[in-house]
Design a protein around this motif. Structure first.
Motif, PDB file in Angstrom:
ATOM      1  N   ARG A 182      40.962 -16.456  30.507  1.00 17.44           N
ATOM      2  CA  ARG A 182      41.285 -15.030  30.643  1.00 17.44           C
ATOM      3  C   ARG A 182      42.668 -14.814  31.236  1.00 17.44           C
ATOM      4  O   ARG A 182      43.188 -13.704  31.207  1.00 17.44           O
ATOM      5  N   GLY A 183      43.259 -15.892  31.781  1.00 21.83           N
ATOM      6  CA  GLY A 183      44.639 -15.787  32.231  1.00 21.83           C
ATOM      7  C   GLY A 183      45.634 -15.664  31.093  1.00 21.83           C
ATOM      8  O   GLY A 183      46.814 -15.336  31.333  1.00 21.83           O
ATOM      9  N   TYR A 184      45.215 -15.924  29.850  1.00 17.81           N
ATOM     10  CA  TYR A 184      46.088 -15.755  28.693  1.00 17.81           C
ATOM     11  C   TYR A 184      46.206 -14.298  28.256  1.00 17.81           C
ATOM     12  O   TYR A 184      46.991 -13.991  27.346  1.00 17.81           O
ATOM     13  N   ARG A 185      45.451 -13.410  28.842  1.00 15.15           N
ATOM     14  CA  ARG A 185      45.533 -12.000  28.465  1.00 15.15           C
ATOM     15  C   ARG A 185      46.894 -11.432  28.856  1.00 15.15           C
ATOM     16  O   ARG A 185      47.520 -11.905  29.818  1.00 15.15           O
ATOM     17  N   SER A 188      48.985  -6.132  30.840  1.00 18.27           N
ATOM     18  CA  SER A 188      48.297  -4.842  30.869  1.00 18.27           C
ATOM     19  C   SER A 188      46.773  -4.992  30.822  1.00 18.27           C
ATOM     20  O   SER A 188      46.051  -4.074  31.214  1.00 18.27           O
ATOM     21  N   GLU A 189      46.304  -6.127  30.346  1.00 13.50           N
ATOM     22  CA  GLU A 189      44.873  -6.344  30.239  1.00 13.50           C
ATOM     23  C   GLU A 189      44.294  -7.091  31.441  1.00 13.50           C
ATOM     24  O   GLU A 189      43.094  -7.371  31.480  1.00 13.50           O
ATOM     25  N   LYS A 190      45.153  -7.453  32.409  1.00 11.11           N
ATOM     26  CA  LYS A 190      44.700  -8.201  33.577  1.00 11.11           C
ATOM     27  C   LYS A 190      44.269  -7.316  34.736  1.00 11.11           C
ATOM     28  O   LYS A 190      44.215  -7.764  35.878  1.00 11.11           O
ATOM     29  N   VAL A 191      43.994  -6.044  34.429  1.00 13.57           N
ATOM     30  CA  VAL A 191      43.497  -5.158  35.475  1.00 13.57           C
ATOM     31  C   VAL A 191      42.099  -5.639  35.881  1.00 13.57           C
ATOM     32  O   VAL A 191      41.248  -5.875  35.024  1.00 13.57           O
ATOM     33  N   PRO A 192      41.833  -5.840  37.184  1.00 11.47           N
ATOM     34  CA  PRO A 192      40.509  -6.341  37.603  1.00 11.47           C
ATOM     35  C   PRO A 192      39.387  -5.422  37.121  1.00 11.47           C
ATOM     36  O   PRO A 192      39.455  -4.196  37.257  1.00 11.47           O
ATOM     37  N   ASP A 193      38.382  -6.015  36.530  1.00 13.65           N
ATOM     38  CA  ASP A 193      37.250  -5.258  36.010  1.00 13.65           C
ATOM     39  C   ASP A 193      35.948  -5.929  36.456  1.00 13.65           C
ATOM     40  O   ASP A 193      35.947  -6.884  37.241  1.00 13.65           O
ATOM     41  N   LYS A 451      44.186  -6.301  21.136  1.00 14.94           N
ATOM     42  CA  LYS A 451      43.703  -7.321  20.214  1.00 14.94           C
ATOM     43  C   LYS A 451      43.657  -8.691  20.880  1.00 14.94           C
ATOM     44  O   LYS A 451      42.680  -9.441  20.747  1.00 14.94           O
ATOM     45  N   THR A 452      44.719  -9.010  21.632  1.00 10.69           N
ATOM     46  CA  THR A 452      44.744 -10.300  22.335  1.00 10.69           C
ATOM     47  C   THR A 452      43.630 -10.388  23.373  1.00 10.69           C
ATOM     48  O   THR A 452      42.945 -11.414  23.503  1.00 10.69           O
ATOM     49  N   GLY A 453      43.443  -9.276  24.132  1.00  7.75           N
ATOM     50  CA  GLY A 453      42.370  -9.269  25.129  1.00  7.75           C
ATOM     51  C   GLY A 453      41.003  -9.423  24.493  1.00  7.75           C
ATOM     52  O   GLY A 453      40.139 -10.159  25.017  1.00  7.75           O
ATOM     53  N   TYR A 454      40.784  -8.743  23.353  1.00  8.21           N
ATOM     54  CA  TYR A 454      39.511  -8.868  22.648  1.00  8.21           C
ATOM     55  C   TYR A 454      39.295 -10.302  22.169  1.00  8.21           C
ATOM     56  O   TYR A 454      38.204 -10.875  22.332  1.00  8.21           O
ATOM     57  N   GLU A 455      40.359 -10.897  21.595  1.00 11.17           N
ATOM     58  CA  GLU A 455      40.236 -12.280  21.124  1.00 11.17           C
ATOM     59  C   GLU A 455      39.989 -13.247  22.277  1.00 11.17           C
ATOM     60  O   GLU A 455      39.193 -14.194  22.154  1.00 11.17           O
ATOM     61  N   VAL A 456      40.656 -13.007  23.412  1.00 11.69           N
ATOM     62  CA  VAL A 456      40.463 -13.885  24.570  1.00 11.69           C
ATOM     63  C   VAL A 456      39.025 -13.781  25.087  1.00 11.69           C
ATOM     64  O   VAL A 456      38.368 -14.800  25.370  1.00 11.69           O
ATOM     65  N   ASP A 457      38.524 -12.539  25.217  1.00 12.97           N
ATOM     66  CA  ASP A 457      37.144 -12.368  25.673  1.00 12.97           C
ATOM     67  C   ASP A 457      36.157 -12.970  24.680  1.00 12.97           C
ATOM     68  O   ASP A 457      35.154 -13.598  25.083  1.00 12.97           O
TER      69      ASP A 457
END
Length: 499
Positions: A182-185, A188-193, A451-457
Motif C-alpha cells: 500500500r506504500g505504492y499508492r 493523494s491516496e495515502k490519507v489514513p483510513d 486507478k492506482t489506489g484501486y489496483e494496489v488495494d
C-alpha cells in the motif's frame, strides 16, 4: 490244714526296719514320682501348644470337652428362618466331614523336617521378593509406556502448535507485505483510513497471538524435558528391578491383572469382581518397592496430570487462535474490499465529471477561436494593400462630415470600443479555459491516482488471499517481503542478473 496265726495287735509295731530307713525310702519314691510327672508334663508341653495341656485339677473328660468345644461348627440363623453351619474363624484346616476346625499346630521344637521347612520358607521369601520385584517392574514399565504415549501426544501437539505459530508469523509477514504494497499508492491516496487502522489492529492481534503461542511452546518444551527425564528414571528403576529376578514367561500386563491393578496410577481403574487388588506397599529401602521407585511413579503421575491439562489448553488455544486469525484476516480483506468499492465509485464519478468537462473545454475552445476570427474581422486587414475604400477613415464623405463639430461620426470610437470589449471577453474566456484545462489535468491525475489506489488495494487483497493458503510456507512469504521495498522501485530481473 493250715494253722491260722491270730492277728497281731495294731498298736504294736511289728515292722523290723527302722523308721528312718523307711522314711528315706518313701522320700526317694516320692521324689521319683514327682520327677516322672514333671518330665512327662514338660515333654508333652514342648510338643503341644500351651492351651492343649489339660489342667491337672480338672477331670480328663471335662478338660477334653472344654478344649474341643471351640473347634466345632457354629449354627447361625438366617433371615428366612433357616440355619447354616459355619466353621469358626481363624487359621487351621477345616474338617468338613467331622464338622470341626482344629487350630493351627505350632511346634515349639524343631521337627525332623525342620531343614526342609526352612528351605521352603526361604523359597517362599525368594518367591515373594520375585513377585514383588515383578510387580514393581510391571508398574514401572506400564508407567514408562504411559509416559511414552504422553510424549508422543505432546510431540504431535507441539507440531500442530508450531504449524499454527508459523501461520501466525506468516500472517505478520502478510500484514507487512500489505503495508509495504500500500506504500505504492500515490500521495493523494495515502490519507489514513480504516483499512490502515485494520492493518494496525491485525498486526497487534497477531503479535499478541504470537506471544501466547510462544509461551505455550516454551511451557510444552519444559514439560517435554521433564517427561523425558521421568521416562529415563523409570527405565533405570525398571532395569534395576529386573536385575533382581528372572522374569517368567508372562506378560507384565498379566502381572498387573493378577495384582488387581488395571492402572498403575488409579486414573481409570475398572472394578473387577474376579481379582482383589493389592494395596501399594509402603516404600522400603531394602525391599522391592524402593523410595526411588515411589518417587519416580509419583512424579510420573504428576507429570501425566499436568501434561493432560497442558495438552487440552494447547489444543484449545490452537483452535481459538486459528478461528481468530481467520476472522481477523477476513475483516481486513472486507475493509480493503470496501475501500476498493468506494474508490471505484469515486473513480466513476470523476470519469463522468471528466467527460462533462471535456465537452465544456471543446465548446469554449471553439467559441474562443470564433471570437478571434470576429476580432480579426473587426480590426480589419493587417496590410495596407488589403485595405478597401470602405475601410478607410479618410474617405471623402468622412472628411466632409468630420469637419463639423456637431457631426462627429461614431465609426472610429465604436470600432475601438467593440474591439476592446471583444478583447476583454477573449481574455476572460482564455482565463476560464486555462482554469478548465488545469482542473481537467488535476482531475485526470486524481483519476489515475484512484486507478492506482484501486489496483494496489486489489493486489493487496489478492496477495493476502494467495499468501494465507496453507501451501505457502513461511520462507516463501519471507523471501517475498525481503525482495522489494516501497521506497525504492522493485528490482528488474536484468538488474538482478547484472548484479
Amino acid at each position: 490244714m493250715p494253722v491260722l496265726i491270730p492277728p497281731a495287735e495294731r498298736r504294736q509295731d511289728t515292722r523290723v526296719g527302722a523308721p528312718a530307713w523307711r522314711e528315706v525310702a518313701k522320700a526317694m519314691t516320692q521324689k521319683a514320682h514327682h520327677l516322672t510327672d514333671r518330665c512327662g508334663q514338660e515333654a508333652v508341653t514342648m510338643w503341644q501348644p500351651k492351651d492343649s495341656v489339660r489342667d491337672p485339677h480338672v477331670a480328663r473328660h471335662l478338660c477334653r470337652a472344654a478344649y474341643i468345644l471351640p473347634w466345632r461348627f457354629r449354627v447361625e440363623m438366617l433371615k428366612g428362618g433357616s440355619t447354616v453351619e459355619k466353621p469358626p474363624p481363624g487359621e487351621g484346616v477345616t474338617l468338613w466331614k467331622g464338622k470341626m476346625k482344629p487350630p493351627a499346630w505350632h511346634a515349639r521344637l524343631p521337627l525332623p523336617m525342620h531343614r526342609d521347612a526352612r528351605a521352603l520358607q526361604t523359597a517362599e521369601v525368594v518367591h515373594a521378593h520375585a513377585r514383588g520385584a515383578r510387580l514393581a517392574a510391571a508398574r514401572l514399565c506400564r508407567a514408562q509406556h504411559r509416559i511414552n504415549g504422553q510424549l508422543r501426544l505432546l510431540l504431535r501437539q507441539r507440531e500442530a502448535t508450531d504449524r499454527r505459530l508459523s501461520e501466525v508469523r506468516k500472517g505478520l509477514l502478510i500484514n507487512q507485505q500489505s503495508c509495504k504494497l500500500r506504500g505504492y499508492r500515490p500521495k493523494s491516496e495515502k490519507v489514513p483510513d480504516k483499512a490502515d487502522s485494520m492493518l494496525t489492529w491485525e498486526r497487534e492481534e497477531l503479535q499478541s497471538m504470537k506471544r501466547k503461542m510462544e509461551k505455550d511452546m516454551e511451557k510444552s518444551e519444559a514439560l517435554l524435558k521433564a517427561l523425558a527425564s521421568c521416562r529415563d528414571t523409570l527405565a533405570f528403576c525398571c532395569k534395576d528391578r529386573l536385575q533382581a529376578v528372572d522374569l517368567m514367561n508372562q506378560p507384565l500386563d498379566k502381572v498387573l491383572e493378577q495384582a488387581g491393578r488395571h492402572s498403575w496410577v488409579n486414573l481409570s481403574r475398572v472394578p473387577s469382581p474376579r481379582t482383589q487388588g493389592q494395596k501399594t506397599p509402603p516404600p522400603d529401602p531394602v525391599g522391592t518397592y524402593t523410595p526411588e521407585c515411589a518417587t519416580a511413579l509419583y512424579e510420573a503421575k504428576r507429570l501425566l496430570m499436568e501434561s493432560k491439562d497442558t495438552l487440552l489448553e494447547m489444543a484449545k488455544n490452537e483452535e481459538a487462535i486459528q478461528e481468530q486469525q481467520q476472522l481477523i484476516s477476513d475483516r481486513v480483506c472486507a475493509s480493503l474490499a470496501q475501500k476498493m468499492r468506494e474508490t471505484l465509485e469515486l473513480k466513476e464519478r470523476m470519469n463522468m465529471t471528466l467527460g462533462l468537462m471535456r465537452g465544456t473545454i471543446h465548446r469554449c475552445t471553439k467559441f474562443n477561436q470564433e471570437m478571434y476570427i470576429t476580432r480579426g474581422l473587426i480590426k480589419g486587414p493587417l496590410s495596407k494593400s488589403h485595405l478597401e475604400t470602405r475601410e478607410k477613415l479618410d474617405r471623402p464623405l468622412v472628411r466632409v462630415y468630420q469637419r463639423h463639430v456637431g457631426t462627429q461620426l461614431p465609426e472610429a470610437s465604436r470600432l475601438a470600443q467593440g474591439t476592446d470589449k471583444l478583447q476583454r471577453h477573449i481574455s476572460h474566456v482564455e482565463k476560464n479555459l486555462k482554469e478548465l484545462l488545469a482542473t481537467h489535468k488535476n482531475l485526470t491525475g486524481s483519476l489515475n491516482c484512484k486507478k492506482t489506489g484501486y489496483e494496489v488495494d486489489y493486489n493487496v487483497v489478492r496477495l493476502r488471499l494467495r499468501q494465507r493458503h496453507p501451501h505457502v510456507c513461511y520462507e516463501q512469504a519471507q523471501r517475498l517481503v525481503n525482495d522489494w521495498d516501497p521506497r525504492t522501485p522493485p528490482r528488474v530481473e536484468s538488474d538482478a542478473a547484472a548484479k
